[in-house]
Scaffold this motif. Structure first.
Motif, PDB file in Angstrom:
ATOM      1  N   SER A  81       0.804  -1.214   0.000  1.00  0.00           N
ATOM      2  CA  SER A  81       0.000   0.000   0.000  1.00  0.00           C
ATOM      3  C   SER A  81       0.841   1.270   0.000  1.00  0.00           C
ATOM      4  N   THR A  82       2.171   1.127   0.103  1.00  0.00           N
ATOM      5  CA  THR A  82       3.048   2.293   0.101  1.00  0.00           C
ATOM      6  C   THR A  82       3.791   2.376  -1.232  1.00  0.00           C
ATOM      7  N   GLN A  83       4.488   3.500  -1.427  1.00  0.00           N
ATOM      8  CA  GLN A  83       5.231   3.659  -2.675  1.00  0.00           C
ATOM      9  C   GLN A  83       6.284   2.565  -2.809  1.00  0.00           C
ATOM     10  N   SER A  84       6.304   1.970  -3.983  1.00  0.00           N
ATOM     11  CA  SER A  84       7.149   0.798  -4.191  1.00  0.00           C
ATOM     12  C   SER A  84       8.127   0.989  -5.335  1.00  0.00           C
TER      13      SER A  84
ATOM     14  N   LEU B  29       0.674  -2.321 -12.478  1.00  0.00           N
ATOM     15  CA  LEU B  29      -0.118  -1.112 -12.241  1.00  0.00           C
ATOM     16  C   LEU B  29      -1.608  -1.440 -12.122  1.00  0.00           C
TER      17      LEU B  29
ATOM     18  N   GLY C  20      -2.953  -2.486  -8.754  1.00  0.00           N
ATOM     19  CA  GLY C  20      -3.088  -1.492  -7.701  1.00  0.00           C
ATOM     20  C   GLY C  20      -1.819  -1.182  -6.933  1.00  0.00           C
ATOM     21  N   ILE C  21      -0.699  -1.773  -7.336  1.00  0.00           N
ATOM     22  CA  ILE C  21       0.576  -1.510  -6.675  1.00  0.00           C
ATOM     23  C   ILE C  21       1.021  -0.084  -7.004  1.00  0.00           C
ATOM     24  N   LYS C  22       1.393   0.675  -5.984  1.00  0.00           N
ATOM     25  CA  LYS C  22       1.811   2.065  -6.163  1.00  0.00           C
ATOM     26  C   LYS C  22       3.306   2.115  -6.487  1.00  0.00           C
TER      27      LYS C  22
ATOM     28  N   LYS D  77       6.706   3.593  -8.018  1.00  0.00           N
ATOM     29  CA  LYS D  77       7.315   4.885  -8.289  1.00  0.00           C
ATOM     30  C   LYS D  77       8.540   4.733  -9.190  1.00  0.00           C
TER      31      LYS D  77
ATOM     32  N   SER E   2       4.387   8.427 -15.822  1.00  0.00           N
ATOM     33  CA  SER E   2       4.314   8.682 -14.380  1.00  0.00           C
ATOM     34  C   SER E   2       5.371   7.915 -13.586  1.00  0.00           C
TER      35      SER E   2
END
Length: 275
Positions: free
Chosen positions: A4-7, A108, A111-113, A115, A138
């Motif tokens: 759920s965090t930036q990965s 993507l 739902g994986i965030k 970066k 992005s």
């Protein structure tokens, strides 16, 4: 794994060079804050690890699925041959690029965030990185040679891909009757045992079993020497005295060549093709 965090993500492959068996692409991902824990698992370039060490690292990755996940795509020998010998005639670089892009899309879509994404290069680094950045503006891409040795997340994807490929090869059962792969060597074109296996298992009409990549020059050369030659009809010269097909169609005169009645010109009439 649910992140759920930036990965950060990493992409690498296994089995690009062999003439036998599949090529496997893998993508691994984990929170950026978990990279130190990932390194503690012993991730590295899969080629630098023993088989047992790779399997142990993958086992630990599976046991720590709360913060690290991965996905692999298995590209069979048949798929590679069809892609490279089909009408579109994709080379191996194009196949590799398309597979990496599809893995990123799947990540993507799940739902994986993500970066940052690190990718082991295929072809010129600058062009590949520009291509990925154009498709996924992005994301921050780093495309590098030997990325699996430089970035832990790429090392993880390399291990996942390599273990899966090794399992595919070791558990492969040829559907062709009487075909065994136990003595096929490493599968690389320059391996004498692999070449000997190819020569012993080439069919004079149908070529090789599905375990072989027909599009590799090693396989093509052996087939050219050992198999029956084929002459395609469209390669024959055109027979003489056969009329060309365009002779069966009537020529349509241009507007300027058509003779019109005097009334047509006196009234200033013109033909219209569009209303």
């Amino acid at each position: 794994a649910v992140v759920s965090t930036q990965s950060t993500g990493g992409i690498d492959e296994a089995g690009r060079g062999p003439v036998l068996g599949p090529m496997v692409y893998g993508i691994a991902y984990c929170p950026i804050s978990k990279i130190p824990q990932l390194q503690e698992l012993g991730v590295a370039d899969s080629k630098q690890l023993k088989t047992s060490d790779r399997e142990n690292v993958l086992k630990q990755i599976n046991e720590n699925s709360e913060y690290i996940g991965y996905c692999v795509k298995v590209l069979s020998s048949t798929f590679l041959s069809n892609s490279m010998l089909g009408r579109e005639n994709n080379n191996l670089n194009a196949v590799s690029h398309n597979t990496a892009i599809s893995l990123i899309r799947e990540l993507l879509d799940s739902g994986i965030k993500v970066k940052d994404v690190y990718v082991d290069t295929v072809g010129p680094i600058d062009k590949y990185q520009a291509k990925l950045s154009g498709i996924f503006p992005s994301l921050n891409f780093t495309v590098a040679s030997k990325a699996d040795d430089k970035y832990p997340i790429c090392g993880a994807s390399s291990i996942c891909a390599k273990v899966v490929r090794d399992q595919c090869v070791s558990e492969w059962r040829c559907p062709e009757e009487g075909m065994e792969i136990e003595k096929c060597g490493s599968g690389y074109p320059n391996d004498p045992n692999t070449k000997d296996w190819l020569r012993r298992n080439v069919d004079h009409v149908f070529g090789f079993p599905r375990f072989v990549r027909f599009s590799w020059s090693t396989a093509e050369n052996i087939m050219a020497k050992e198999s029956v030659g084929v002459t395609w009809d469209d390669e024959e010269e055109e027979e003489e005295n056969i009329p060309k097909i365009n002779l069966f169609f009537k020529n349509v005169k241009k507007e300027s060549d058509i003779s019109r009645h005097r009334f047509y010109h006196e009234q200033g009439l013109k033909s219209k093709n569009v209303l």
